[in-house]
Design a protein around this motif. Structure first.
Motif, mmCIF file in Angstrom:
data_model
loop_
_atom_site.group_PDB
_atom_site.id
_atom_site.type_symbol
_atom_site.label_atom_id
_atom_site.label_comp_id
_atom_site.label_asym_id
_atom_site.label_seq_id
_atom_site.Cartn_x
_atom_site.Cartn_y
_atom_site.Cartn_z
ATOM 1 N N ALA A 67 4.980 -1.484 -10.260
ATOM 2 C CA ALA A 67 6.505 -1.335 -9.804
ATOM 3 C C ALA A 67 7.208 -1.643 -10.971
ATOM 4 N N VAL A 68 8.078 -0.527 -11.470
ATOM 5 C CA VAL A 68 9.197 -1.559 -12.946
ATOM 6 C C VAL A 68 10.896 -1.832 -12.242
ATOM 7 N N ARG A 71 9.496 6.754 -12.800
ATOM 8 C CA ARG A 71 9.981 6.728 -10.877
ATOM 9 C C ARG A 71 9.157 7.889 -10.452
ATOM 10 N N ASP A 72 8.200 8.856 -11.458
ATOM 11 C CA ASP A 72 7.116 9.318 -10.874
ATOM 12 C C ASP A 72 6.381 8.933 -10.935
ATOM 13 N N VAL A 73 6.157 8.422 -10.902
ATOM 14 C CA VAL A 73 4.698 7.403 -11.536
ATOM 15 C C VAL A 73 4.770 5.830 -10.635
ATOM 16 N N VAL A 74 5.212 4.926 -10.497
ATOM 17 C CA VAL A 74 5.213 3.799 -9.904
ATOM 18 C C VAL A 74 7.122 3.587 -9.277
ATOM 19 N N PRO A 75 6.794 2.922 -8.458
ATOM 20 C CA PRO A 75 7.945 2.883 -7.794
ATOM 21 C C PRO A 75 9.020 2.146 -8.648
ATOM 22 N N LEU A 76 10.344 2.589 -8.994
ATOM 23 C CA LEU A 76 11.290 1.705 -9.933
ATOM 24 C C LEU A 76 12.783 1.320 -9.297
ATOM 25 N N HIS A 98 15.310 2.774 -5.741
ATOM 26 C CA HIS A 98 15.699 1.220 -4.355
ATOM 27 C C HIS A 98 17.077 -0.178 -5.416
ATOM 28 N N VAL A 99 17.970 -0.150 -5.602
ATOM 29 C CA VAL A 99 18.937 -0.700 -5.793
ATOM 30 C C VAL A 99 18.944 -2.200 -5.203
#
Length: 207
Positions: free
Chosen positions: A12-13, A109-114, A139-140
């Motif tokens: 995740a990032v 964001r297409d690879v891991v949750p951002l 998510h924010v």
């Protein structure tokens, strides 16, 4: 999302917003300071002192209240009408998103949750909409909404929970060394942002 989870260095990032994605133009504040014979940065020093900035970041006051707090923070060192002009000019400073950073984050964001995790006022969601970035992240986590500010470890844990991965499997990106150090203390992989190339290098294993 695509990719092989086991081969990733992180899953995740977590990314800051201001001075990473969003940048302000405070040239009008500087112009007013110069015209008044004030040292450049005087207004920033008053406005971002903890006693003025923290209530805004914690969602306890709105931008209009913040302007009043900043005016009071000048403590008579400049005439009140000038203090108000300086504070309002800072509150109204235009902002833009860095297109290179946005492009990199859209790809990741297409690879891991951002997750965006940022110290911000209650206007953040509206500001993201203005920038056309409402859907940029999954998510924010805004300090004004969760009532916690970086580098409090709890806001990092909230962001990791939203991403659905343990902190040790997160990459955290921020322009503040203090915030980066706090993330590292939780076992997160970190990237200190000074320019888009820093983000590109950090995301290279995924992209």
């Amino acid at each position: 999302m695509t990719g092989t989870r086991g081969a990733r260095p992180f899953d995740a990032v977590l990314c800051d917003v201001d001075n990473v994605i969003r940048f302000y133009d405070a040239s009008e504040v500087t112009r007013l300071e110069r015209a008044a014979g004030l040292a450049e940065g005087t207004t920033m020093k008053v406005a971002f002192a903890p006693e003025a900035d923290l209530p805004l970041m914690l969602g306890r006051i709105d931008m209009r209240d913040w302007v009043s707090v900043v005016v009071a923070g000048f403590d008579g060192s400049v005439p009140e009408p000038l203090a108000y002009k300086l504070a309002q000019a800072l509150a109204d400073a235009p902002f833009h998103a860095d297109p290179t950073v946005v492009s990199l984050l859209r790809r990741v964001r297409d690879v891991v949750p951002l997750v965006l995790v940022t110290n911000a006022a209650v206007t953040l969601e509206a500001d993201l909409e203005t920038l056309g970035l409402t859907g940029l992240a999954h998510h924010v986590v805004s300090s004004a909404r969760v009532r916690l500010v970086k580098p409090d470890p709890r806001i990092y844990r909230i962001a990791a929970d939203r991403a659905g991965v343990p902190p040790q499997r997160c990459l955290f990106v921020d322009d503040s060394p203090e915030n980066v150090s706090a993330a590292a203390g939780l076992g997160m992989r970190t990237a200190h942002f000074t320019e888009p190339a820093d983000l590109a290098r950090a995301l290279a294993p995924l992209l």
